[in-house]
Write an enzyme that holds these catalytic residues in place. Structure first.
Site, PDB file in Angstrom:
ATOM      1  N   GLY A 235      63.962 -11.759  12.724  1.00 36.90           N
ATOM      2  CA  GLY A 235      62.568 -11.975  13.066  1.00 36.90           C
ATOM      3  C   GLY A 235      62.417 -12.873  14.282  1.00 36.90           C
TER       4      GLY A 235
ATOM      5  N   GLY B 117      70.100  -4.898  18.861  1.00 41.66           N
ATOM      6  CA  GLY B 117      69.093  -4.164  18.097  1.00 41.66           C
ATOM      7  C   GLY B 117      67.778  -4.911  18.034  1.00 41.66           C
ATOM      8  CG  ASP B 118      67.492  -8.615  16.121  1.00 48.49           C
ATOM      9  OD1 ASP B 118      67.162  -7.741  15.286  1.00 48.49           O
ATOM     10  OD2 ASP B 118      68.248  -9.561  15.869  1.00 48.49           O
TER      11      ASP B 118
ATOM     12  CG  ASN C 220      67.603 -12.948  17.178  1.00 46.81           C
ATOM     13  OD1 ASN C 220      67.604 -14.138  17.483  1.00 46.81           O
ATOM     14  ND2 ASN C 220      68.603 -12.386  16.519  1.00 46.81           N
TER      15      ASN C 220
ATOM     16  CG  ASP D 134      77.535 -11.561  21.280  1.00 45.37           C
ATOM     17  OD1 ASP D 134      77.726 -10.720  20.380  1.00 45.37           O
ATOM     18  OD2 ASP D 134      77.070 -12.689  21.077  1.00 45.37           O
TER      19      ASP D 134
END
Length: 308
Positions: free
Chosen positions: A39, A247-248, A41, A242
């Site tokens: 949340g 996805g966030d 991120n 990294d």
């Protein structure tokens, strides 16, 4: 405006020569503490992408929690909806190897106290897009989706980590964001037969009446609209440092673009490029791109292709 309801964690990040196998100890020279939680991120990603963002969730009465709030404020996020629980702030242990792949273990802590009731109805009108993930109690997400839908807000659910979403809830969601594994699990519970990412996106969009976005990691993303349109988007060509938080980044940037009035394919383009940029630095948040950074690299990738 975007209202993010979700998790807030402090991430303990270790750069390791290889990801540990069961029973194996892997040594590294140091660790870093970095703000995280899906949340958190996604709220930062949406704010940096240019949206007005408010965060709702729960932290503990400790230094980790106050640091997370201060970090959100620096990025212009409204933190008035963050509650303080009696339990410790959530924490994640993240190992990252030389190829940018990761191994993550999360202690939920105060995230388990997050409550949809903390969000007043006046924040859930037609001008709000509500963005959720699956690191707070699922029943709180479902309660918020029901209220937000009834009050006219747009709802975006990122089913990560993978979870069982009731069929009646799926039909109240406007935009469903999943990776291939998450899509396959939801499709199996709905007794849908598609096995390819394209088929999964189409079947979920048609069956649930949603816009279904399936992220494909280094292969980009797909978007199937309930009306039948299907789009495919390519990522930037990069060497990832990294992938934690990619996805966030995708979810936050996609939601910010849609909230700002972009068409679905334009939002997909920005999210795919922005998620790639987010893989170029260590940690979930430091490399989340600004709107200007995304704009600067959009032309490096062709606009999404409509397949149908």
């Amino acid at each position: 405006m975007i209202l993010v309801f979700g998790s807030l964690n402090m991430d303990l990040v270790m750069t390791v020569p290889s990801l540990p196998k069961p029973g194996e100890t892997v040594l590294c020279p140091a660790y870093q503490l970095k703000p995280g939680g899906k949340g958190n991120n996604q709220a930062i990603a949406a704010a940096r992408a240019g949206a007005a963002v408010a965060m709702a969730g729960c932290i503990g009465p400790d230094a980790f929690g106050s640091t997370l709030v201060e970090n959100l404020v620096r990025d212009g996020v409204d933190t008035s909806g963050i509650q303080v629980a009696e339990t410790a702030t959530g924490c994640a242990m993240i190992c990252v190897d030389g190829d940018g792949e990761n191994f993550i273990s999360v202690a939920s802590g105060a995230n388990l106290s997050a409550s949809a009731d903390s969000i007043p109805d006046d924040r859930l009108g037609a001008g709000t897009t509500v963005l959720m993930q699956m690191e707070v109690p699922a029943e709180q997400n479902w309660a918020l989706i029901r209220r937000a839908h009834a009050l006219g807000a747009r709802t975006v659910l990122n089913v990560a980590p993978a979870a069982d979403v009731p069929p009646d809830i799926l039909k109240l969601i406007d935009i469903l964001v999943v990776n291939e594994i998450e899509a396959a699990e939801i499709a199996e519970r709905l007794e849908l037969s598609a096995s390819s990412a394209t088929g999964l996106a189409r079947d979920l969009a048609r069956t649930c009446g949603v816009t279904c976005v399936v992220t494909l990691g280094g292969a980009g993303a797909l978007m199937a609209e309930s009306g039948g349109a299907l789009w495919t988007a390519a990522p930037l060509k990069i060497h990832p440092v990294d992938t934690t938080g990619a996805g966030d980044a995708f979810c936050g940037i996609l939601t910010a673009a849609l909230d700002g009035g972009a068409s679905p394919d334009e939002a997909l383009h920005r999210a795919s490029v922005g998620a790639s940029i987010a893989c170029l630095g260590l940690g979930a948040q430091e490399s989340l791109p600004t709107a200007e950074a995304i704009d600067a690299r959009l032309a490096e990738v062709s606009a999404p292709l409509r397949l149908s």
